[in-house]
Write an enzyme that holds these catalytic residues in place. Structure first.
Site, PDB file in Angstrom:
ATOM      1  CE1 TYR A   1      -2.912  -5.643  10.913  1.00 61.94           C
ATOM      2  CE2 TYR A   1      -4.687  -7.202  10.452  1.00 61.94           C
ATOM      3  CZ  TYR A   1      -3.815  -6.034   9.464  1.00 61.94           C
ATOM      4  OH  TYR A   1      -4.041  -5.966   8.566  1.00 61.94           O
TER       5      TYR A   1
ATOM      6  CE  LYS B   1      -2.993  -2.412  11.521  1.00 61.12           C
ATOM      7  NZ  LYS B   1      -1.784  -1.559  10.562  1.00 61.12           N
TER       8      LYS B   1
ATOM      9  CB  SER C   1      -7.538  -2.992   8.883  1.00 62.20           C
ATOM     10  OG  SER C   1      -8.200  -4.076   9.207  1.00 62.20           O
TER      11      SER C   1
ATOM     12  CB  ILE D   1      -0.858   0.523   1.214  1.00 61.11           C
ATOM     13  CG1 ILE D   1      -1.989  -1.798   0.949  1.00 61.11           C
ATOM     14  CG2 ILE D   1      -1.860   1.030   0.585  1.00 61.11           C
ATOM     15  CD1 ILE D   1      -2.947  -1.775   2.670  1.00 61.11           C
TER      16      ILE D   1
HETATM   17  C1  UD1 Z   1      -7.122 -10.682   6.645  1.00 61.89           C
HETATM   18  C2  UD1 Z   1      -7.180  -9.722   7.624  1.00 61.89           C
HETATM   19  C3  UD1 Z   1      -6.944  -8.415   7.806  1.00 61.89           C
HETATM   20  C4  UD1 Z   1      -5.859  -8.056   7.302  1.00 61.89           C
HETATM   21  C5  UD1 Z   1      -6.030  -8.908   5.664  1.00 61.89           C
HETATM   22  C6  UD1 Z   1      -4.267  -8.407   5.348  1.00 61.89           C
HETATM   23  C7  UD1 Z   1      -8.688 -10.623   9.295  1.00 61.89           C
HETATM   24  C8  UD1 Z   1     -10.283 -10.245   9.843  1.00 61.89           C
HETATM   25  N1  UD1 Z   1      -8.561  -9.901   8.070  1.00 61.89           N
HETATM   26  O1  UD1 Z   1      -7.378  -9.929   5.474  1.00 61.89           O
HETATM   27  O2  UD1 Z   1      -7.521  -7.301   8.544  1.00 61.89           O
HETATM   28  O3  UD1 Z   1      -5.826  -6.048   6.714  1.00 61.89           O
HETATM   29  O4  UD1 Z   1      -5.710 -10.125   6.135  1.00 61.89           O
HETATM   30  O5  UD1 Z   1      -3.195  -9.689   5.486  1.00 61.89           O
HETATM   31  O6  UD1 Z   1      -8.371 -10.580  10.276  1.00 61.89           O
HETATM   32  N2  UD1 Z   1      -9.197 -17.384   0.943  1.00 61.89           N
HETATM   33  C9  UD1 Z   1      -9.752 -18.479   0.710  1.00 61.89           C
HETATM   34  N3  UD1 Z   1      -9.052 -19.044   0.254  1.00 61.89           N
HETATM   35  C10 UD1 Z   1      -7.056 -18.687   0.414  1.00 61.89           C
HETATM   36  C11 UD1 Z   1      -7.674 -17.165   0.930  1.00 61.89           C
HETATM   37  C12 UD1 Z   1      -8.578 -16.642   1.302  1.00 61.89           C
HETATM   38  O7  UD1 Z   1     -11.261 -18.436   0.305  1.00 61.89           O
HETATM   39  O8  UD1 Z   1      -6.549 -19.255   0.306  1.00 61.89           O
HETATM   40  C13 UD1 Z   1     -10.814 -16.320   1.673  1.00 61.89           C
HETATM   41  C14 UD1 Z   1     -10.876 -16.450   2.971  1.00 61.89           C
HETATM   42  O9  UD1 Z   1     -12.038 -17.130   3.475  1.00 61.89           O
HETATM   43  C15 UD1 Z   1     -11.365 -14.863   2.884  1.00 61.89           C
HETATM   44  C16 UD1 Z   1     -11.344 -13.966   1.412  1.00 61.89           C
HETATM   45  O10 UD1 Z   1     -10.788 -14.987   0.911  1.00 61.89           O
HETATM   46  O11 UD1 Z   1     -12.969 -15.108   2.836  1.00 61.89           O
HETATM   47  C17 UD1 Z   1     -10.110 -13.124   1.898  1.00 61.89           C
HETATM   48  O12 UD1 Z   1      -9.280 -13.521   2.671  1.00 61.89           O
HETATM   49  P1  UD1 Z   1      -7.218 -12.899   2.233  1.00 61.89           P
HETATM   50  O13 UD1 Z   1      -6.942 -12.487   1.443  1.00 61.89           O
HETATM   51  O14 UD1 Z   1      -6.587 -13.468   3.595  1.00 61.89           O
HETATM   52  O15 UD1 Z   1      -7.747 -11.554   3.697  1.00 61.89           O
HETATM   53  P2  UD1 Z   1      -9.141 -11.694   4.605  1.00 61.89           P
HETATM   54  O16 UD1 Z   1      -8.794 -12.973   5.901  1.00 61.89           O
HETATM   55  O17 UD1 Z   1     -10.385 -11.197   4.292  1.00 61.89           O
END
Ligand code: UD1
Length: 346
Positions: A154, A158, A127, A14
């Protein structure tokens, strides 16, 4: 004279995109980064895009004397945008003290030094994690929605940082702060010169998805299809990185132009639309023409079922809007992954 802005964590995902937008808006940018999760080459990427090389100091923001030297060297600085932080949710559970130290000490150090160097504006990288899982009737979440217990150290850093900044402002400190609560930043600069470069196996969805599409990973696991959502997969608000970067410029300008009537203000930065993991996969396939190998697996511990933001406040008060579509963001992420392959990075 150009106004000078200090960007901590400016070689990160970012931070680098925000540095580009600041330079293109006429600011002089000084980047501070300890390079713990990024590479110094990013400085050349920023120069390639903007034609201007930002000043760079390899300094850890938890090192108060080193930070003080930087602020002295680059006086006068008008504002600070503070990105530098550890951000892996899973790692924070295993190494909480690292997270509490890095993420709070660096914020305290910066705030402590601001009055001494007459620095007025502070923009903080917060966040949507602070909202936890909002009740369905509170979706999309507003800035006034309650914060909830964090799911991870983490996430807790925040919340704590938000409180530290707020309390410092309340004490009468001669600064103004804006907390930007981001939803899920994705994509890369349209030039594909800078983008997201995770270390090792990505934990976040988009880098894992594009690495699968290009054949580095065999299969993308979708974490759960039994959530209480229309298609059963989790819902997030995916915001294009360049749109997110521009929100920082708008926030800083609000403070520096004397338009902010609050000592601390808070803005959600997202698109206002929730998208499920499966919808996102299908959009990626459609806009890139690449078939993705994915399978449904069990839920990931600590995942929030669904969250997306109400962004009316940022639209109205910052005059900022997310202008790019999900297709734009996903196409840029794919272009970036292909560029990494062409350059032999991965
Ligand atoms: C998480 C954190 C957020 C942080 C961000 C950066 C939480 C609730 N959220 O976001 O604060 O800023 O990470 O690291 O802690 N997914 C899959 N398969 C994968 C990876 C992800 O299905 O291999 C899904 C996850 O279940 C989720 C979505 O994709 O529903 C986004 O996941 P991700 O990119 O890891 O971000 P967050 O978990 O939303």
């Amino acid at each position: 004279m150009k106004k000078r802005i200090l960007v901590t964590g400016g070689t990160g995902f970012i931070g680098s995109h925000t540095s580009v937008e600041l330079i293109e808006s006429g600011y002089d940018v000084v980047i501070v980064d300890n390079l713990s999760n990024s590479k110094a080459d990013v400085i050349y990427g920023i120069e390639k895009i903007t034609g201007i090389r930002p000043a760079f100091e390899q300094v850890d923001c938890t090192d108060l004397p080193a930070l003080e030297n930087v602020l002295r060297k680059y006086q006068p600085i008008e504002g600070i945008i503070h990105f530098a932080a550890s951000k892996a949710v899973g790692e924070s559970v295993k190494e909480p003290l690292k997270y509490y130290r890095n993420n709070t000490v660096s914020t305290i150090n910066l705030l402590e030094l601001m009055p001494q160097f007459g620095i007025k504006g502070f923009i903080f990288s917060s966040s949507c994690t602070v909202y936890g899982q909002p009740n369905t009737e509170n979706l999309p979440v507003r800035e006034t929605s309650p914060r909830q217990d964090a799911e991870s150290p983490y996430g807790n850093t925040k919340k704590i940082d938000e409180d530290i900044i707020t309390d410092f402002c309340k004490s009468g400190a001669p600064i103004q702060a804006i907390l930007l609560r981001y939803f899920n930043p994705i994509g890369a600069h349209p030039t594909a010169i800078i983008g997201e470069l995770p270390n090792g196996v990505p934990a976040n969805l988009i880098p894992y998805l594009t690495q699968t599409a290009i054949g580095i990973r065999e299969c993308l696991s979708v974490f759960g299809d039994d959530y209480n959502t229309p298609d059963g997969s989790c819902i997030r608000d995916y915001i294009y990185i360049v749109d997110l970067a521009k929100a920082h410029v708008a926030a800083m300008e609000r403070i520096l132009n004397g338009k902010s009537d609050k000592q601390v203000d808070i803005f959600n930065i997202g698109t206002g639309t929730g998208v499920s993991v499966l919808e996102l996969i299908h959009t990626f396939e459609k806009c890139t023409g690449v078939k993705l190998n994915y399978k449904i697996v069990g839920r990931r511990a600590g995942d929030i079922e669904q969250v997306w933001g109400n962004v009316d406040k940022a639209n109205k008060i910052l005059g900022w809007h997310a202008t790019h579509t999900l297709e734009d963001a996903l196409s840029s992420a794919w272009k970036w992954q292909q560029k990494l392959r062409a350059d032999g990075v991965m």
